[in-house]
Scaffold this motif. Structure first.
Motif, short mmCIF file in Angstrom:
data_model
loop_
_atom_site.label_atom_id
_atom_site.label_comp_id
_atom_site.label_asym_id
_atom_site.label_seq_id
_atom_site.Cartn_x
_atom_site.Cartn_y
_atom_site.Cartn_z
N ARG A 65 0.84 -1.19 0.00
CA ARG A 65 0.00 0.00 0.00
C ARG A 65 0.88 1.24 0.00
NH1 ARG A 65 -5.08 -1.46 0.51
NH2 ARG A 65 -5.80 0.69 0.80
N GLY A 68 -2.49 4.77 0.34
CA GLY A 68 -3.81 4.15 0.36
C GLY A 68 -4.12 3.26 -0.81
N ARG A 283 0.19 6.32 15.24
CA ARG A 283 -0.64 6.89 14.19
C ARG A 283 -0.35 6.17 12.87
NH1 ARG A 283 -2.36 9.02 18.07
NH2 ARG A 283 -2.46 11.24 18.64
N PRO A 284 -1.31 6.19 11.94
CA PRO A 284 -1.04 5.66 10.59
C PRO A 284 -0.02 6.54 9.87
CG PRO A 284 -3.41 5.85 11.00
CD PRO A 284 -2.72 6.59 12.11
N PRO A 286 0.71 8.30 6.63
CA PRO A 286 -0.09 8.68 5.45
C PRO A 286 0.54 8.29 4.12
CG PRO A 286 0.92 10.62 6.46
CD PRO A 286 1.14 9.47 7.40
N ASP A 289 -0.79 4.24 4.34
CA ASP A 289 -2.25 4.18 4.37
C ASP A 289 -2.71 5.03 5.55
OD1 ASP A 289 -4.99 3.45 4.73
OD2 ASP A 289 -4.60 1.66 3.52
N ALA A 290 -3.48 6.04 5.28
CA ALA A 290 -3.90 6.99 6.31
C ALA A 290 -4.91 6.41 7.30
CB ALA A 290 -4.50 8.25 5.66
N SER A 291 -5.38 5.17 7.05
CA SER A 291 -6.40 4.60 7.92
C SER A 291 -5.91 3.38 8.71
CB SER A 291 -7.62 4.19 7.09
OG SER A 291 -7.27 3.21 6.14
N ILE A 292 -4.66 2.97 8.49
CA ILE A 292 -4.14 1.77 9.15
C ILE A 292 -2.85 2.09 9.88
CG2 ILE A 292 -3.33 -0.60 8.84
CD1 ILE A 292 -5.02 -0.79 6.34
N SER A 293 -2.79 1.78 11.18
CA SER A 293 -1.58 1.97 11.96
C SER A 293 -0.73 0.70 11.90
CB SER A 293 -1.91 2.31 13.42
OG SER A 293 -2.59 3.55 13.50
#
Length: 312
Positions: A65, A68, A283-284, A286, A289-293
């Protein structure tokens, strides 16, 4: 030498419990002083080779990824096994100041050279110094507290990686036959960018580590272990995807034995080890992937072989 004669008598005594024999052999091998730490130097060196199934800590899939979306990964950044040879050394000096206070100095070094993946060659040098103060207690025995300063420098792929200063506090004592050493360390680390690692500086920040070391015997079997928790926080909130919480646990089982060579007893200790580590990032990232840490899970097994080569 007087203590050694008592240990030898204990080992030779018919019907001696196995845990007593194991403890006596372990003390003879390690050269530990029962009466404390007298003034003097000591040196420990541990050398070997290690095989890593994923020495690059890379993903096993060709698709990863990025921002994203799925994208193809360059092969040089993927999962790759490798061997390395390493040397770990610790030189210590203890000076007895009297009245239950001693000054302790430790110089630690570690270097690992990869066979194929030279971009992961790693070197570390650390110096620790501070006083150890004996503490009288009716609840535990051999109690002491140590305060110390820390200075560290490291290299990755032969370029400066991080350096920094810190401090620590530890307590050592024996409770119900188990020697325990809880500790806390604070490290302010300054990372540097290099040609191969041009985003290293994003990791600059503070690392806290709380740990518990222990050793003893259980059902006649000697053991050594360590539990630790680490909390790393980057200086800039922008790079919080490099901040993490880590928990590790390791255990080993020293098996001492002796062999008679050329009319002399030689002491050996074989220690199988196992451990695991969990690391959760704050934190993820970015750019991935901005939604997965990120979450790391590591399992490890190993063995150490200690051999008497001269005196103790």
């Amino acid at each position: 030498e007087v203590a050694r004669s008592y240990f030898e008598q204990a080992i030779a005594t018919p019907g001696a419990p196995p845990e007593v024999v194991a403890a006596a052999q372990q003390l003879m091998t390690s050269g530990v002083s029962i009466a404390g730490s007298p003034s003097g130097f000591s040196l420990y060196s541990y050398n070997g080779m290690r095989y890593q199934t994923n020495a690059s800590a890379g993903p096993s899939a060709a698709l990863v990824r990025s921002f994203g979306d799925l994208t193809s990964l360059n092969n040089q950044f993927g999962k790759a096994p490798d061997w390395n040879y390493f040397t770990l050394n610790n030189a210590s000096y203890v000076h007895d100041l009297g009245t239950g206070i001693s000054a302790e100095f430790n110089l630690f070094s570690y270097y690992a050279k990869q066979v194929n993946l030279s971009r992961f060659d790693l070197g570390i040098v650390e110096f620790q110094a501070g006083p150890r103060i004996a503490v009288q207690s009716s609840l535990v025995s051999d109690a002491s507290i140590k305060l110390y300063g820390i200075g560290t420098a490291s290299w990755l792929a032969e370029d400066p990686y991080y350096s920094g200063a810190g401090f620590g506090i530890s307590s050592r004592y024996t409770l119900a036959g188990v020697r325990l050493e809880p500790s806390y360390e604070y490290r302010d680390r300054n990372f540097k960018n290099s040609e191969l690692y041009d985003t290293s500086a994003q990791q600059t920040g503070v690392l806290h580590v709380a740990a518990l070391n222990g050793d003893g015997t259980l059902f006649g079997l000697a053991w050594v272990g360590r539990l630790s928790g680490g909390w790393n926080r980057t200086d800039s909130p922008v790079f919080d995807f490099n901040s993490y919480d880590r928990f590790t646990a390791d255990i080993g089982f020293p098996i001492p034995y002796s062999l008679n060579w050329w009319g002399k007893e030689w002491q050996f200790v074989f220690t199988p080890t196992a451990g695991f580590g969990f690391t959760d990032y704050l934190r993820p990232n970015p750019t991935i992937d901005a939604s997965i840490s990120r979450q790391d899970r590591e399992w490890r097994v190993g063995a150490a072989f200690d051999m008497q080569v001269y005196e103790n």
